[in-house]
Design a protein around this motif. Structure first.
Motif, short mmCIF file in Angstrom:
data_model
loop_
_atom_site.label_atom_id
_atom_site.label_comp_id
_atom_site.label_asym_id
_atom_site.label_seq_id
_atom_site.Cartn_x
_atom_site.Cartn_y
_atom_site.Cartn_z
N UNK A 60 0.82 -1.21 0.00
CA UNK A 60 0.00 0.00 0.00
C UNK A 60 0.85 1.26 0.00
N UNK A 61 2.00 1.19 0.65
CA UNK A 61 2.88 2.36 0.75
C UNK A 61 3.92 2.42 -0.36
N UNK A 62 3.90 1.43 -1.23
CA UNK A 62 4.90 1.35 -2.30
C UNK A 62 4.86 2.61 -3.18
N UNK A 63 6.02 3.12 -3.49
CA UNK A 63 6.19 4.29 -4.35
C UNK A 63 5.61 5.58 -3.75
N UNK A 64 5.38 5.59 -2.44
CA UNK A 64 4.91 6.80 -1.78
C UNK A 64 6.03 7.41 -0.95
N UNK A 65 6.01 8.72 -0.85
CA UNK A 65 7.08 9.42 -0.13
C UNK A 65 6.94 9.24 1.38
N UNK A 66 5.72 8.99 1.84
CA UNK A 66 5.47 8.89 3.27
C UNK A 66 5.36 7.43 3.71
N UNK A 67 5.72 7.17 4.97
CA UNK A 67 5.49 5.86 5.59
C UNK A 67 4.38 5.97 6.62
N UNK A 68 3.66 7.10 6.59
CA UNK A 68 2.58 7.34 7.53
C UNK A 68 1.38 6.47 7.16
N UNK A 69 0.93 5.65 8.11
CA UNK A 69 -0.15 4.70 7.84
C UNK A 69 -1.03 4.64 9.08
N UNK A 70 -2.25 5.18 9.01
CA UNK A 70 -3.10 5.23 10.20
C UNK A 70 -3.70 3.85 10.49
N UNK A 71 -4.08 3.64 11.74
CA UNK A 71 -4.63 2.35 12.16
C UNK A 71 -6.06 2.47 12.67
N UNK A 72 -6.59 3.69 12.73
CA UNK A 72 -7.94 3.91 13.24
C UNK A 72 -8.59 5.05 12.45
N UNK A 73 -9.83 4.83 12.05
CA UNK A 73 -10.52 5.83 11.22
C UNK A 73 -10.63 7.18 11.92
N UNK A 74 -10.65 7.19 13.26
CA UNK A 74 -10.81 8.44 13.99
C UNK A 74 -9.62 9.38 13.77
N UNK A 75 -8.46 8.80 13.44
CA UNK A 75 -7.28 9.62 13.18
C UNK A 75 -7.48 10.51 11.96
N UNK A 76 -8.35 10.08 11.04
CA UNK A 76 -8.60 10.87 9.83
C UNK A 76 -9.30 12.18 10.14
N UNK A 77 -10.05 12.20 11.23
CA UNK A 77 -10.87 13.37 11.55
C UNK A 77 -10.05 14.59 11.94
N UNK A 78 -8.75 14.41 12.22
CA UNK A 78 -7.91 15.54 12.61
C UNK A 78 -6.86 15.86 11.53
N UNK A 79 -6.93 15.14 10.40
CA UNK A 79 -5.98 15.39 9.32
C UNK A 79 -6.51 16.45 8.36
N UNK A 80 -5.63 17.03 7.57
CA UNK A 80 -6.09 17.90 6.48
C UNK A 80 -6.77 17.04 5.42
#
Length: 338
Positions: free
Chosen positions: A250-270
């Motif tokens: 999933x992270x292949x060819x991406x600049x980031x290694x950031x990978x969330x584990x809970x949907x609630x974390x999305x609520x505070x992201x841009x």
């Protein structure tokens, strides 16, 4: 309010017989997605020991004599159209149930079961209106949808059910429900008039919530794949390796290694980062499709996952990534054992 006509079982089956396999599957995914959304919105099982893990629909349930896929069953052995997957919060035990056995097998109050059944009935009525429109000769409004896409009318609205339903139905030429059609037409006329809409803070929060809801449903589908692999005899160390490979893929060819584990974390992201995390999750789901697509007993899971990917304008593809090759060796054992 729109007048809704309920079809009898025979009327529904008569129309379904004229649909292609892809059209039936698209309708099935629409139904499943709508039901998943209701579970997340209404928190049906909040006061119980059970949590909702997922839902599987047999799109060919009515075809008893020429059923092209695998049947679904309740834990009691009864054949099902809608199979709900529940997990005990205390013991981790999983149940595969039809709605009529929620109280008997999971001690879920009858009132809750009735509320869930009412939701299913409402969604079935919605689907009936689509089938009636198809029977009357209506098809997908391709020109309007393409114009909206070309003019980036869905930018900042990718998380909406309308956009995902348009992606699914445009592929198979199914008509939209009248309300969806009106919403598409509103965007179409706004773009024709040169109206540009700036997102309000409230709309941004809603879009972020929509993305989080999509992420959660994709995560549930991945959980169902992992449960399937474990139930069919995959060793824990092999399953751990598959999970690790899926994240690396999933992270292949991406600049980031950031990978969330809970949907609630999305609520505070841009919004940009939230969209990126959804894209990563979709890619992780495509990993499971690729490693399970040749396992016959995983057919329904793969079909559902493919519909999810299509709804988000994503394809599973066929990668030569080492982690997929390694994982396929594990799933080949399942093909031999089954």
């Amino acid at each position: 309010m729109d007048k809704i006509i309920a079809l009898t079982r025979q009327q529904r089956e008569t129309i379904l017989q004229h649909l292609t396999a892809n059209q039936v599957q698209a309708l099935s995914e629409f139904t499943r997605y709508a039901m998943l959304s209701r579970f997340h919105t209404h928190h049906y099982l909040k006061q119980t020991d059970w949590e909702f893990q997922g839902m599987v629909i047999d799109p060919w349930y009515q075809r008893q004599h020429d059923h092209p896929g695998d049947n679904l069953y309740c834990d009691c052995g009864r054949r099902l159209k809608n199979q709900f997957i529940l997990r005990s919060r205390t013991s981790g035990r999983q149940l595969f149930l039809g709605i009529s056995h929620f109280q008997q097998h999971a001690s879920i109050p009858q009132k809750v079961a009735r509320e869930i059944q009412a939701g299913i009935n409402e969604i079935n009525l919605y689907m009936d209106s689509i089938l009636l429109a198809y029977q009357s000769g209506y098809r997908f409004p391709k020109k309007k949808f393409q114009f909206v896409v070309d003019q980036q009318g869905f930018k900042n609205h990718e998380g909406t059910i309308l956009y995902q339903r348009c992606n699914l139905f445009s592929r198979v030429d199914l008509p939209l429900h009248q309300r969806d059609y009106q919403d598409l037409q509103t965007i179409y006329y706004q773009l024709k008039q040169g109206v540009t809409h700036r997102l309000t803070k409230q709309e941004i929060n809603q879009l972020r919530a929509d993305i989080a809801n999509d992420w959660r449903q994709i995560d549930q589908q991945i959980t169902m794949f992992n449960y399937f692999l474990r139930q069919h005899g995959l060793f824990d160390q092999d399953l751990h390796r598959i999970k690790s490979n899926s994240i690396n893929y999933a992270l292949q060819r991406r600049k980031t290694r950031f990978f969330i584990s809970d949907y609630k974390q999305l609520l505070v992201l841009t919004l940009t980062k939230a969209r990126s995390q959804l894209a990563i999750k979709l890619r992780q789901l495509s990993f499971y499709v690729q490693i399970c697509e040749e396992v016959s007993s995983a057919k329904i899971l793969c079909e559902q996952a493919i519909q999810i990917l299509l709804a988000h304008k994503t394809t599973s593809g066929h990668s030569h990534f080492y982690g997929i090759k390694e994982a396929k060796k594990f799933t080949e054992k399942l093909m031999i054992n089954n």
